[in-house]
Design a protein around this motif. Structure first.
Motif, PDB file in Angstrom:
ATOM      1  N   GLY A 182      -1.467 -28.048 101.002  1.00  0.00           N
ATOM      2  CA  GLY A 182      -0.626 -28.131 102.184  1.00  0.00           C
ATOM      3  C   GLY A 182      -1.035 -27.204 103.303  1.00  0.00           C
ATOM      4  O   GLY A 182      -0.676 -27.419 104.458  1.00  0.00           O
ATOM      5  N   LYS A 183      -1.789 -26.172 102.987  1.00  0.00           N
ATOM      6  CA  LYS A 183      -2.179 -25.208 104.013  1.00  0.00           C
ATOM      7  C   LYS A 183      -3.081 -25.825 105.073  1.00  0.00           C
ATOM      8  O   LYS A 183      -3.080 -25.391 106.226  1.00  0.00           O
ATOM      9  CB  LYS A 183      -2.882 -24.008 103.370  1.00  0.00           C
ATOM     10  CG  LYS A 183      -1.965 -23.120 102.535  1.00  0.00           C
ATOM     11  CD  LYS A 183      -2.734 -21.947 101.959  1.00  0.00           C
ATOM     12  CE  LYS A 183      -1.839 -21.038 101.142  1.00  0.00           C
ATOM     13  NZ  LYS A 183      -2.582 -19.900 100.563  1.00  0.00           N
ATOM     14  N   TYR A 233       6.439 -28.463 101.851  1.00  0.00           N
ATOM     15  CA  TYR A 233       5.856 -27.130 101.754  1.00  0.00           C
ATOM     16  C   TYR A 233       6.942 -26.095 101.445  1.00  0.00           C
ATOM     17  O   TYR A 233       6.748 -25.194 100.615  1.00  0.00           O
ATOM     18  CB  TYR A 233       5.147 -26.788 103.067  1.00  0.00           C
ATOM     19  CG  TYR A 233       4.270 -25.562 103.015  1.00  0.00           C
ATOM     20  CD1 TYR A 233       3.142 -25.534 102.194  1.00  0.00           C
ATOM     21  CD2 TYR A 233       4.549 -24.446 103.798  1.00  0.00           C
ATOM     22  CE1 TYR A 233       2.321 -24.407 102.155  1.00  0.00           C
ATOM     23  CE2 TYR A 233       3.741 -23.326 103.759  1.00  0.00           C
ATOM     24  CZ  TYR A 233       2.637 -23.314 102.936  1.00  0.00           C
ATOM     25  OH  TYR A 233       1.830 -22.200 102.898  1.00  0.00           O
ATOM     26  N   ILE A 258       0.402 -26.495  96.692  1.00  0.00           N
ATOM     27  CA  ILE A 258       0.723 -25.605  97.815  1.00  0.00           C
ATOM     28  C   ILE A 258      -0.524 -25.339  98.650  1.00  0.00           C
ATOM     29  O   ILE A 258      -0.495 -25.390  99.881  1.00  0.00           O
ATOM     30  CB  ILE A 258       1.326 -24.280  97.306  1.00  0.00           C
ATOM     31  CG1 ILE A 258       2.700 -24.523  96.684  1.00  0.00           C
ATOM     32  CG2 ILE A 258       1.434 -23.265  98.448  1.00  0.00           C
ATOM     33  CD1 ILE A 258       3.276 -23.316  95.988  1.00  0.00           C
TER      34      ILE A 258
END
Length: 221
Positions: free
Chosen positions: A152-153, A86, A149
């Motif tokens: 990945g949250k 991340y 991205i």
């Protein structure tokens, strides 16, 4: 549990499953009980399947033919690896921003940083952090990077960081360093600020999940 009409049903299921993992109610190797989710959330099986597909793509679940979906390995090393990736991914976007910052993005980051500095509570601070991060990623991350991205949250749910009381003390300096690097057109400095912040996030999350008893099998005699 009543439906949350402001959130997509699939996202409700994703949040629910992640919360079960983060609280230790689901552990590595546990099977996802779809009937239980139907009962708990009052949703059909369609958004549950959509959530399973997303969480498998994100590396949180794995599916086995004719057996169902299971929690993938979830331990200290998994959390550390996730945050390492991340930080690297956000660092790519931030380095691009530092290479070619526009007056508009610089003004936006400065304004958001001021909000962070003046934040009186953790929620306000974290919301400003997400605005800061989204401003850079929306402008400088291409579709593939942005999607990675965003995936990945789900591994670090917003509820975790909103409930972390030392967020401002621990992270404000990192955002200030990132902003300064972008103003100075220092891509490596901007990249470093992202990776260092992600490393600190991993340490905090591992310590908290260890404290909660999520790591280690409390069900063993």
């Amino acid at each position: 549990m009543p439906k949350n009409y402001g959130v997509k049903e699939k996202d409700q299921v994703v949040t629910h499953i992640i919360n079960l993992v983060m609280t230790g109610k689901l552990r590595s190797g546990d099977r996802i009980d779809r009937n239980e989710i139907v009962r708990d959330l009052g949703l059909s099986r369609v958004p549950i399947q959509e959530a399973v597909v997303q969480l498998e793509h994100d590396g949180i679940l794995s599916t086995r033919y004719h057996r169902g979906a299971f929690v993938s390995r979830f331990d200290e090393a998994t959390v550390a690896e996730h945050h390492e990736l991340y930080g690297i991914l956000n660092g790519i976007a931030s380095a691009r921003c530092a290479t070619n910052p526009t007056p508009r993005i610089l003004a936006h980051l400065d304004d958001t940083l001021r909000v962070m500095r003046s934040a009186k509570d953790t929620r306000s601070f974290q919301e400003a952090c997400w605005v800061f991060r989204d401003a850079i990623n929306d402008e400088y991350a291409g579709p593939r990077l942005h999607a990675t991205i965003r995936a990945g949250k789900s591994f670090a749910p917003s509820e975790f960081w909103i409930s972390y009381p030392k967020a401002k003390a621990d992270f404000l300096a990192g955002y200030e360093a990132e902003t300064a690097a972008i103003h100075a057109r220092d891509p490596e400095g901007a990249r470093r600020a992202c990776t260092e912040r992600a490393d600190k996030m991993a340490q905090i999350m591992i310590a908290e999940l260890t404290r909660r008893g999520v790591f280690g099998d409390l069900r063993s005699p």
